[in-house]
Design an enzyme around this catalytic site. Structure first.
Site: not given
Ligand code: NDP
Length: 275
Positions: A65, A101
């Site tokens: 993205k 989004d």
């Molecule tokens: P990104 O990969 O951009 O961000 C992931 C986030 O999750 C970061 O803040 C990351 O922290 C955190 N994270 C990942 N793994 C862990 C862990 N094991 N422990 C703690 N924190 C963790 O993903 P997106 O922001 O694009 O997506 C996030 C969620 O939102 C997904 O589940 C996605 O499916 C959902 N989503 C839903 C949408 C909808 O339409 N309903 C639209 C877009 C997304 P760090 O910065 O430390 O890596």
């Protein structure tokens, strides 16, 4: 036949093809939405494909993205502010990026009669989805946003970005005590998403107020561990399906110029998730 592609990695699990194909059929459009498994190295090549005649648009998902932005001919102000593109529309051989989004999130809140104006909001996460949600809430008049994230620097970067645009908004980083009296608590991390469905972004002993509205952006599963815990604490809960459908509906309108059949999309997404 016109084509719409979903660029990402992985994309095989996505419910977007079922959701959009059902919508195209409902409106009698001879269009097809296809997942296009795309590695970072193949992103430029994929963009080239979007410029061809029969491509009517694309969605972009994890992990592209942000990276996609430099390969486009233009991006909307919303996408630039958020710093991420999830929708591409080709026009005269040029590619334009948008982010739906934020619009999808706000529409989902509205559908649940939640108004974030003057609210104290706690957002777990600082990735692409958290960015869209933070800007949407700031624009909707939230009073205070607290960002809690595993990597503190990512939360700081997002807070700085939001502050630059909304200097009057109160922002804090990793202030966990704020969770107990948040008006709205949002999981915007990927923790708890299928297949790791027993994981939760907060420890079980974390106090969640029964007066909070608790939102999980995850839609697979529909009922995450996080939402179960919040519901047990007495909170009102909302899953990510509404946001999924509404961001998809906004993309659909950009590609086709027509209002999306929301109920058709919702039913198709539910059916796909139940498989
Ligand atoms: P990104 O990969 O951009 O961000 C992931 C986030 O999750 C970061 O803040 C990351 O922290 C955190 N994270 C990942 N793994 C862990 C862990 N094991 N422990 C703690 N924190 C963790 O993903 P997106 O922001 O694009 O997506 C996030 C969620 O939102 C997904 O589940 C996605 O499916 C959902 N989503 C839903 C949408 C909808 O339409 N309903 C639209 C877009 C997304 P760090 O910065 O430390 O890596």
């Amino acid at each position: 036949m016109k084509r719409v592609f979903l660029l990402g990695h992985p994309v095989s699990h996505s419910v977007s093809p079922a959701m959009h194909n059902a919508a195209f059929r409902a409106l009698g459009l001879n269009w097809e939405y296809e997942p296009l498994e795309t590695s970072r190295e193949k992103l430029r090549e994929a963009c080239h494909r979007l410029r061809t005649d029969n491509c009517a648009g694309a969605n972009v998902t994890v992990p592209h993205k942000q990276a996609i932005m430099e390969l486009l001919d233009g991006v909307s102000e919303t996408a630039r502010t958020i710093g991420a593109v999830n929708t591409i529309t080709p026009r005269d051989g040029k590619l334009f990026g948008e982010n739906t989004d934020a619009e999808g999130f706000v529409a989902a809140l509205k559908e649940n009669h939640i108004n974030p104006r003057h609210a104290r909001v706690v957002i777990l996460g600082a990735g692409g989805a958290a960015r869209a949600v933070a800007f949407a809430l700031a624009a909707a008049g939230a009073r205070e946003i607290i960002l809690i994230n595993r990597t503190a620097s990512h939360a700081t970067e997002l807070a700085d970005r939001v502050h630059a645009r909304y200097p009057g908004l109160r922002l804090a980083i990793n202030w966990r005590e704020a969770i107990a009296d948040a008006n709205i608590l949002i999981n915007a991390t990927s923790v708890g998403m299928w297949p790791n469905i027993t994981d939760a972004p907060l420890p079980p002993e974390q106090v969640v107020s029964p007066h909070s509205v608790v939102v999980d952006l995850i839609y697979n599963p529909l009922q995450t561990r996080f939402l179960w815990d919040a519901k047990r604490a007495g909170a009102w809960t909302i899953n990510g399906l509404g946001m999924l459908v509404h961001q998809g509906a906004a993309s659909f309108k950009l590609w086709t110029g027509r209002d999306a059949p929301i109920q058709v999309m919702l039913d198709a997404a539910r059916k796909e998730l139940a498989k």
